[in-house]
Design an enzyme around this catalytic site. Structure first.
Site, PDB file in Angstrom:
ATOM      1  N   TYR A 131       0.844  -1.199   0.000  1.00 21.86           N
ATOM      2  CA  TYR A 131       0.000   0.000   0.000  1.00 21.86           C
ATOM      3  C   TYR A 131       0.871   1.238   0.000  1.00 21.86           C
ATOM      4  O   TYR A 131       2.093   1.177   0.227  1.00 21.86           O
ATOM      5  CB  TYR A 131      -0.944   0.001   1.201  1.00 21.86           C
ATOM      6  N   ARG A 148       8.477   4.578  -4.174  1.00 21.54           N
ATOM      7  CA  ARG A 148       8.459   3.644  -3.045  1.00 21.54           C
ATOM      8  C   ARG A 148       7.479   2.507  -3.303  1.00 21.54           C
ATOM      9  O   ARG A 148       7.752   1.352  -2.961  1.00 21.54           O
ATOM     10  CB  ARG A 148       8.121   4.379  -1.748  1.00 21.54           C
ATOM     11  N   ARG A 161      -6.975 -20.468  -1.022  1.00 18.58           N
ATOM     12  CA  ARG A 161      -6.008 -20.230   0.035  1.00 18.58           C
ATOM     13  C   ARG A 161      -4.904 -21.286   0.013  1.00 18.58           C
ATOM     14  O   ARG A 161      -5.101 -22.438   0.414  1.00 18.58           O
ATOM     15  CB  ARG A 161      -6.687 -20.206   1.404  1.00 18.58           C
ATOM     16  N   HIS A 185      -0.323 -21.114   0.283  1.00 18.89           N
ATOM     17  CA  HIS A 185       0.785 -20.183   0.468  1.00 18.89           C
ATOM     18  C   HIS A 185       1.548 -19.826  -0.811  1.00 18.89           C
ATOM     19  O   HIS A 185       1.904 -18.663  -1.005  1.00 18.89           O
ATOM     20  CB  HIS A 185       1.756 -20.733   1.516  1.00 18.89           C
ATOM     21  N   LYS A 196       6.436  -1.449   2.352  1.00 18.14           N
ATOM     22  CA  LYS A 196       5.149  -0.939   2.849  1.00 18.14           C
ATOM     23  C   LYS A 196       4.079  -1.976   2.510  1.00 18.14           C
ATOM     24  O   LYS A 196       3.343  -1.844   1.515  1.00 18.14           O
ATOM     25  CB  LYS A 196       4.844   0.421   2.220  1.00 18.14           C
ATOM     26  N   GLU A 217      12.018   3.366  14.902  1.00 15.53           N
ATOM     27  CA  GLU A 217      11.032   4.349  14.465  1.00 15.53           C
ATOM     28  C   GLU A 217       9.797   4.259  15.344  1.00 15.53           C
ATOM     29  O   GLU A 217       9.779   3.539  16.341  1.00 15.53           O
ATOM     30  CB  GLU A 217      10.680   4.139  12.992  1.00 15.53           C
ATOM     31  N   LEU A 271      10.949   2.074   7.793  1.00 13.74           N
ATOM     32  CA  LEU A 271      10.341   2.498   6.541  1.00 13.74           C
ATOM     33  C   LEU A 271      11.069   3.744   6.046  1.00 13.74           C
ATOM     34  O   LEU A 271      11.361   4.644   6.827  1.00 13.74           O
ATOM     35  CB  LEU A 271       8.855   2.814   6.743  1.00 13.74           C
TER      36      LEU A 271
END
Length: 280
Positions: free
Chosen positions: A33, A52, A100, A102, A146, A178, A202
């Site tokens: 995101y 990014r 579902r 992996h 992110k 952070e 980040l």
């Protein structure tokens, strides 16, 4: 979070956006995101945010559904469609819909969704500052990506709120990394110190803006690890983030930082940041 959404390559009313329960973002957090700040109806540092996003996508091996230039154009259209003047744009891309399991699915296509959110600037906190509390950094070792896997950050933020603080400062064995959703910087003897932009933090867009502004203002800045002890002894402390902007920290674990008010270096950076917004 209402009005028009960007879903795949189309602008749609919110009620027409439907995410499958088999989307890998739902049961694996298998996605990335980005959050863009909007000032005066314009995206702030849009190219940096897009770079990014591209890095996160490449490192988790998700293909962007559109070219970066096209995607930015679509976000501009989204902002205009929702008549957003001050707030954020949230953009999310998952690996797609599949049963579902992996391993990466062979046939799944990435799913893109974006929406706008009215969010006033944090002017009270920017002026008065916040208190923070320390806690162990329990996250994984790719904090530079992110991704949607934010449960540790959610728990950290709640840890702070439960203690009447505005945020946490996380550390690994006493080395500060952070905060829950922002970077942190200290000022010692007029020099800014902040953790290097490696895999443990980040790579904040506002962090990069602040370092650029510091260079323009001829304020010395150093990217190196620093300790909780140095944090507690700092002349000034502030956090940086897309929604936090440049917010002073006036207390850590109940101990006052500096004089308990925003310091001179922080104020110079805040003024320069304001000018960068006005220049949009």
């Amino acid at each position: 979070m209402s009005g028009v959404y960007l879903y795949q390559n189309r602008l749609l009313p919110q009620e027409e956006v439907h995410i499958s329960p088999e989307d890998r973002g739902y049961y694996f957090g298998d996605g990335i995101y980005e959050v863009f700040r909007v000032y005066n109806g314009r995206l702030y540092e849009a190219d940096a945010h897009m770079r990014r996003l591209q890095k996160s996508a490449a490192d988790v091996r998700i293909e962007l559904p559109s070219e970066p230039e096209q995607l930015l154009h679509q976000l501009v259209e989204l902002v205009a469609a929702n008549r957003l003047t001050e707030g954020t744009v949230y953009l999310q891309i998952t690996r797609g819909e599949a049963s579902r399991s992996h391993p990466f699915p062979k046939a799944a296509a990435p799913v893109l969704m974006a929406f706008t959110n009215v969010l006033p600037r944090p002017l009270a906190a920017v002026q008065s500052g916040i208190s923070i509390v320390s806690m162990d950094d329990i996250r994984w070792l790719r904090c530079d990506l992110k991704t949607l896997n934010l449960l540790p950050n959610v728990l950290a933020k709640q840890h702070a709120l439960d203690r009447g603080a505005g945020d946490v400062v996380m550390h690994r064995g006493g080395t500060v990394t952070e905060c829950s959703a922002s970077n942190i910087m200290i000022v010692m003897g007029g020099r800014i110190v902040t953790h290097p932009a490696n895999n443990l933090i980040l790579h904040g867009i506002t962090r990069a803006v602040v370092l650029r502004l510091a260079n323009e203002l001829e304020i010395a800045a150093e990217e190196r690890p620093f300790t909780l002890s140095e944090l507690m002894e700092a002349d000034e402390v502030f956090i940086t983030g897309t929604t936090a902007e440049i917010t002073p920290v006036i207390a850590v674990d109940g101990a006052t930082i500096g004089g308990g008010t925003s310091g001179p270096v922080t104020r110079k950076l805040q003024q320069a940041f304001e000018r960068s917004i006005e220049a949009l």
